[in-house]
Scaffold this motif. Structure first.
Motif, PDB file in Angstrom:
ATOM      1  N   ALA B 405       0.842  -1.202   0.000  1.00 47.73           N
ATOM      2  CA  ALA B 405       0.000   0.000   0.000  1.00 47.73           C
ATOM      3  C   ALA B 405       0.876   1.250   0.000  1.00 47.73           C
ATOM      4  O   ALA B 405       0.621   2.212  -0.733  1.00 47.73           O
ATOM      5  CB  ALA B 405      -0.934  -0.002   1.210  1.00 47.73           C
ATOM      6  N   ASP B 406       1.932   1.234   0.824  1.00 45.10           N
ATOM      7  CA  ASP B 406       2.835   2.392   0.877  1.00 45.10           C
ATOM      8  C   ASP B 406       3.520   2.619  -0.469  1.00 45.10           C
ATOM      9  O   ASP B 406       3.651   3.749  -0.934  1.00 45.10           O
ATOM     10  CB  ASP B 406       3.887   2.205   1.977  1.00 45.10           C
ATOM     11  CG  ASP B 406       3.297   2.439   3.373  1.00 45.10           C
ATOM     12  OD1 ASP B 406       2.129   2.863   3.453  1.00 45.10           O
ATOM     13  OD2 ASP B 406       4.011   2.193   4.362  1.00 45.10           O
ATOM     14  N   ILE B 407       3.974   1.522  -1.094  1.00 49.24           N
ATOM     15  CA  ILE B 407       4.648   1.665  -2.386  1.00 49.24           C
ATOM     16  C   ILE B 407       3.657   2.228  -3.414  1.00 49.24           C
ATOM     17  O   ILE B 407       3.993   3.123  -4.197  1.00 49.24           O
ATOM     18  CB  ILE B 407       5.239   0.316  -2.843  1.00 49.24           C
ATOM     19  CG1 ILE B 407       6.428  -0.055  -1.949  1.00 49.24           C
ATOM     20  CG2 ILE B 407       5.667   0.374  -4.304  1.00 49.24           C
ATOM     21  CD1 ILE B 407       6.977  -1.441  -2.193  1.00 49.24           C
ATOM     22  N   ALA B 408       2.425   1.724  -3.386  1.00 48.10           N
ATOM     23  CA  ALA B 408       1.411   2.247  -4.307  1.00 48.10           C
ATOM     24  C   ALA B 408       1.196   3.736  -4.079  1.00 48.10           C
ATOM     25  O   ALA B 408       0.919   4.485  -5.007  1.00 48.10           O
ATOM     26  CB  ALA B 408       0.096   1.494  -4.125  1.00 48.10           C
ATOM     27  N   ASN B 409       1.363   4.164  -2.831  1.00 46.23           N
ATOM     28  CA  ASN B 409       1.165   5.574  -2.512  1.00 46.23           C
ATOM     29  C   ASN B 409       2.431   6.408  -2.703  1.00 46.23           C
ATOM     30  O   ASN B 409       2.476   7.558  -2.288  1.00 46.23           O
ATOM     31  CB  ASN B 409       0.665   5.723  -1.072  1.00 46.23           C
ATOM     32  CG  ASN B 409      -0.803   5.374  -0.961  1.00 46.23           C
ATOM     33  OD1 ASN B 409      -1.580   5.690  -1.854  1.00 46.23           O
ATOM     34  ND2 ASN B 409      -1.178   4.709   0.109  1.00 46.23           N
ATOM     35  N   GLY B 410       3.469   5.795  -3.278  1.00 47.20           N
ATOM     36  CA  GLY B 410       4.630   6.580  -3.646  1.00 47.20           C
ATOM     37  C   GLY B 410       5.821   6.489  -2.717  1.00 47.20           C
ATOM     38  O   GLY B 410       6.785   7.238  -2.870  1.00 47.20           O
ATOM     39  N   ALA B 411       5.799   5.570  -1.742  1.00 45.92           N
ATOM     40  CA  ALA B 411       6.948   5.445  -0.849  1.00 45.92           C
ATOM     41  C   ALA B 411       8.159   4.901  -1.618  1.00 45.92           C
ATOM     42  O   ALA B 411       7.998   4.221  -2.634  1.00 45.92           O
ATOM     43  CB  ALA B 411       6.606   4.507   0.307  1.00 45.92           C
TER      44      ALA B 411
END
Lengths: 340, 436, 292
Positions: B405-411
């Protein structure tokens, strides 16, 4: 005569809290065949461990374009099993700031906890004055002597009786990124110029959106407390001010506000305590995301203690939280103590 | 006056005696009744909204038939809302208050077995012959749970759209390569005809994330934990393959190829059917409405192969026996009764589930040869890959969910995966290796 | 001259009303949306929420969502459970906490101030942080019922009631209120030979209308809206309250129309109670003199 209440509070509030306190010094899991061990302060060290590391940039490759960001060596070289930096072992970057040519990295053992702490403090720091202030404005509005004012008073208090669970679900619709009510209304208000915003899906708006929903639900209650304060101010004081030709603002400054002093202290402390325990809104609206922008302490207590079965870690956060809130409440009481 | 009062009092007295007699008779009756009560917990309270209300009816009908088929046991069902089922079981286990028969989501079983609230299931190999691998819940060589059905995920697509854009229709033997898949998404996006080329189902938070998305990671060559030892996630969750996965995953969202984590749940339910999304990464249990809408135009495509095979998640809800059950023989008798072909077929026909046994699939309306969902049985059989079989999975799954989820949000991909791997390792260490 | 003042005042009043109405809309809109949506089919509900239609009773209206919600959840049972648990807790709480407040406000006993300080300090412990230890505890507590002696409180009404009977806030409210009562009344009664118990019953309670109402209201709201605790302690459907029923709707695909209908079902009893008693609700809280 006090004993039934004292006994009940002791059994159902204080004993569980003492249990949580005890668990925070162990490695207890929610369910596990492994024996429980005493681990001393390790859970707390794990939560609070911080470090600082200053790094020089890597030598720039020849073809590097002028003015582009310099590269730094990977932090993991220092924070993973590096015998020269034992105090940084296991840490992660929280944030970094430029320091001349170099860069200073602030590291934390448990970045998630630190973020939750910062968000919670931010939440409290915004909600306490904002909600208290808006509640006062509402109280002043409905303290006017106008026909039908009771209808408005009734409406303003209405959200207070609705469960925060219900409110959280409603506001998920209101904040929806495509056709949420808020976007629709802002679109109408700006004659279509407003571009829809995904309120709960953006790191820069999610916490603000949750603050909005929380205030919407709770502000009516504090309005009533202000109202009770306003009604204790003798009418004769206002009449005297009228004779002196005071403006509305002057009357507020010199008559109303001094009369509300005790109420203000109470409201500030009550909102602070309530805001520190923010949980249901987070759990139902964002679950801490996006990118941890809405992580809070109580949410972490539940996420760790219950979902990840790390009850010792969750309890340690509970204990720290108790200490923080106690300190802040005492400080508030001290700072706002009567000068006379 | 006086007479009528006395009469009324007598009347009241008579009624009281009658009531006492009825209650007494009822008590006697129940105590002389020989059957022993077995409690069973199940996650389907409230039914599956507009989706599988039939699953619950299926369970109820199996229980009814079991209860009337013999006189030793009576199974009594207690239903829980799905979203809080696992927490309820945990709370009950803490309180030592478990039922005889438990319903368990496949990947959680090792944790429950390790924590000591399930006991091995006394079924023979013969009982579970011809089963798909997913529904067989084994941990450390012992069978703990068994499923009546499995689930599978496929790319829902429409033949007419793929043809329009000249995209090859992949097959089980020759799925899309990663490059082919990416190119397909790009050309669908370039057409401007869809809000997004593909819907990954990011609105479905929770177990969907590891179930549906970790197979992509595994197809890249990474994994959630290192399955050779189950003692670390280093180099599998944050190795070069995992980083490649993370970058691909992030690109889906930064390039607007798929809706992000704040996808509207309503769009997830109907977006593909309404034509907002060209493709949808979706489960067999969602297939029937799409079949209804698109008929023969609808395709169920296998997952793309990113280099290490085309993979999908396996293992759905299963039944097992709690460790505190005083009647494991009765619980086992019920479970053995429930895995008969006729029930597997009934579940499948009612709710569109994939029958757990091949012989049952051949008799089912939706999965028999030539039937609309047959392809899912093949997917489950060929590509089904269980999630890591370790007690640590309950924590690993949450860590993985947050990381994607974090990676999808740009992390930052590398940092996020490193942190996730570290967190999983720390958890394994805190639990003394979870018995490995 | 008089006329222009009159007009100015009229204009000021108009502005006041405009502002009052605007703010009222902010509080009403989400509630109106909830009620309207509960009568609309899912498809329309979702598409309407992008326009002013969301607040209007337009389109395909029916009670279908309510029918669905009643089929999904045993509403009557859950309403009874919620009301029963709330009512019993409120009554017990008023009795127990007012006694404690009386003792803490009027009687002199060793350690009184410390006890009061500890009770007030419990206000800063959020329930979520002690939920799990509390669960572990109640699972092992003994109970005597018609079935004899039992261990473990799970799946009962009393596990939802007893832990909530006494709480710091309610005790604190009573202490505050009692301290402001004129002491001479009390002393007169004592001189007349009344016992403390008689003073509590004959002198203090008759004067305590506002604080009793306030404490009852706050307790009622808190209990009726309970969510996490009943979720943890009611494995048997027979004891679940209304709020837990919400979870019955959170499946993979959520039937939002039914959710809205259920939100209305959950909220209507408490809103009606509030509207009927709203004068008491607000004036009692205001007149309790909750103050620092």
């Amino acid at each position: 005569m006090a004993s039934p209440a004292i006994l009940l509070i002791l059994i159902f509030l204080i004993v569980p809290f003492v249990l949580a306190f005890g668990l925070s010094f162990t490695n207890q899991r929610l369910l596990s065949p492994n024996p429980t061990e005493f681990v001393g302060m390790r859970n707390f060290e794990q939560l609070l461990g911080m470090g600082v590391l200053k790094l020089e940039p890597l030598p720039a490759p020849d073809e590097q374009v002028e003015g582009s960001d310099p590269e730094y060596p990977p932090l993991r070289n220092f924070t993973r099993n590096n015998p020269d930096y034992p105090h940084l072992n296991g840490m992660r970057e929280w944030f970094s700031i430029p320091w001349g040519q170099d860069r200073v990295f602030v590291l934390a053992q448990d970045v998630l906890f630190i973020k939750a702490l910062v968000n919670t403090v931010l939440f409290v720091a915004i909600v306490a004055p904002l909600q208290g202030g808006l509640a006062l404005l509402l109280a002043l509005m409905i303290n006017q002597k106008l026909p039908g004012i009771n209808i408005f008073r009734t409406i303003y208090f209405l959200p207070v009786v609705i469960s925060i669970v219900v409110v959280s679900l409603l506001f998920r619709f209101i904040y929806d990124g495509n056709n949420g009510l808020l976007n629709t209304l802002l679109g109408y208000a700006s004659f279509g110029a407003f571009k829809p915003v995904d309120w709960l899906g953006r790191t820069d708006t999610a916490l603000a959106a949750i603050i909005g929903a929380s205030i919407w639900q709770a502000v009516g209650f504090h309005m009533v407390i202000w109202l009770s304060g306003l009604q204790t101010i003798p009418v004769s004081l206002y009449e005297a001010a009228d004779i002196d030709g005071a403006t509305h603002l002057q009357k507020f400054r010199y008559v109303t506000w001094p009369g509300l002093r005790n109420t203000a202290v109470l409201i500030l402390i009550v909102i602070t305590i309530q805001a520190f325990s923010v949980f249901a809104q987070i759990n139902l609206m964002t679950r801490g995301g996006p990118l941890d922008s809405t992580q809070t302490l109580v949410f972490q207590v539940v996420a760790r203690g219950y979902e990840k079965q790390d009850i010792a870690g969750g309890s340690a956060i509970s204990v720290l939280m108790f200490v923080f809130v106690l300190c802040i409440s005492l400080a508030q009481r001290y700072l706002t103590r009567s000068k006379d | 006056m006086d007479d009528s009062l006395t009469a009324r009092r007598e009347e009241r007295m008579k009624r009281l005696l009658l009531a006492t007699a009825i209650v007494a008779a009822a008590l006697m009756n129940s105590s002389s009744f020989a059957a022993t009560e077995l409690t069973m917990w199940y996650h389907g309270a409230g039914g599956d909204a507009g989706l599988n209300p039939e699953e619950r009816n299926g369970v109820l009908s199996v229980i009814d038939e079991f209860n009337s088929s013999q006189s030793d046991w009576v199974v009594k069902l207690e239903s829980f809302p799905r979203a809080v089922y696992n927490d309820s079981v945990t709370a009950a286990a803490l309180a030592g208050n478990l039922p005889d028969i438990l319903d368990v989501d496949g990947p959680n079983m090792p944790n429950w077995a390790w924590s000591g609230y399930m006991q091995p299931l006394p079924l023979t190999d013969e009982d579970i012959a011809n089963f798909l691998p997913g529904p067989i819940g084994k941990w450390q060589g012992k069978l703990y749970s068994i499923g009546l059905w499995d689930s599978a995920v496929a790319i829902f697509a429409r033949k007419s759209i793929l043809d329009e854009f000249g995209i090859r229709i992949p097959t089980l033997d020759q799925p899309w390569t990663g490059d082919e898949f990416n190119a397909a998404l790009e050309s669908l996006k370039a057409s401007g005809k869809f809000e997004y080329p593909i819907d990954m189902g990011t609105a479905w938070t929770g177990e969907w994330y590891p179930y549906a998305f970790s197979p992509f990671l595994q197809s890249f060559g990474g994994d959630i934990v290192d399955r050779t030892t189950y003692k670390t996630a280093q180099n599998v969750l944050n190795g070069p393959e995992a980083i490649a996965f993370g970058e691909w995953w992030q690109n889906l969202f930064t390039s607007k190829l798929a809706p992000g984590t704040s996808q509207d749940p309503g769009d997830r339910a109907t977006g593909f059917i309404e034509g907002k999304y060209a493709l949808s990464w979706n489960g067999n249990w969602q297939a029937l409405p799409a079949v209804e809408k698109f008929g023969d135009d609808l395709l169920f495509l296998p997952a793309p192969d990113f280099g290490h095979g085309s993979k999908i998640g396996a293992a759905s809800w299963q039944f097992g026996i709690s460790s505190t059950s005083k009647h494991p023989d009765g619980a086992a008798a019920f479970i053995k009764f429930a895995i008969q072909d006729k029930f597997l077929v009934r579940f499948s026909d009612l709710g569109g589930f994939i029958p757990a046994r091949k012989t049952a699939a051949e008799q089912s309306v939706n999965y028999k040869p030539g039937a609309p969902l047959e392809v899912f049985f093949g997917l489950s059989e060929k590509q089904g890959f269980v999630r890591p079989v370790t007690p640590g999975y309950v924590v690993d799954a949450r860590v993985f969910e947050k990381a994607v989820a974090d990676i999808a949000n740009g992390a930052d991909v590398v940092d996020t995966l490193d942190a996730a791997a570290d967190e999983i390792d720390a958890d394994i260490e805190r639990n003394n290796g979870y018995g490995f | 001259m008089a006329g222009s003042v009159f007009i100015a005042r009229r204009a000021g009043t108009a502005w006041s009303y405009a502002l009052l109405i605007l703010v009222a809309l902010i509080f009403l809109i989400p509630i109106v949306f909830m009620v309207m949506s509960s009568f609309k089919p899912d498809q329309q509900l979702l598409s309407d929420s992008g326009s002013i239609r969301a607040f209007l009773p337009v389109g395909d209206l029916s009670l279908q969502n309510y029918v669905g919600a009643f089929e999904r959840v045993p509403v009557a049972l859950f309403v009874f459970n919620s009301v029963f648990v709330t009512a019993v807790t409120v009554v017990l709480s008023l009795l127990v906490c007012s006694l404690a407040g009386f003792s803490l406000a009027f009687l002199n006993w060793f350690g009184r101030d410390t006890v009061l300080a500890v009770i007030i300090a419990t206000l800063i412990v959020p329930f979520e942080t002690i939920a799990i230890p509390l669960l572990l505890m109640v699972a092992k507590l003994p109970w005597i019922s018609t079935h004899g002696f039992e261990v473990g409180w799970l799946n009962t009404y009393h596990v939802q009631i007893i832990p909530w009977v006494a709480d710091g806030l309610t005790v604190f409210l009573f202490v505050q209120y009692f301290r402001d009562l004129p002491r001479d009344l009390l002393e007169a009664a004592r001189i007349d030979g009344a016992s403390w118990w008689q003073v509590y019953r004959m002198v203090i309670m008759p004067l305590s209308g506002p604080v009793l109402a306030t404490a009852a209201i706050l307790k009622c709201l808190a209990m009726y809206n309970q969510y996490l605790w009943p979720l943890m302690v009611t494995q048997a459907e027979a004891y679940r309250p209304l709020m837990v029923g919400l979870q019955y709707f959170f499946q993979l695909n959520i039937a939002w129309g039914q959710v809205m209908a259920y939100l209305c079902i959950v909220s209507v009893p408490i809103i009606v109670l509030y509207l009927v008693l709203q004068r008491a609700f607000i004036t009692s809280i205001a007149s309790t003199g909750i103050k620092g």
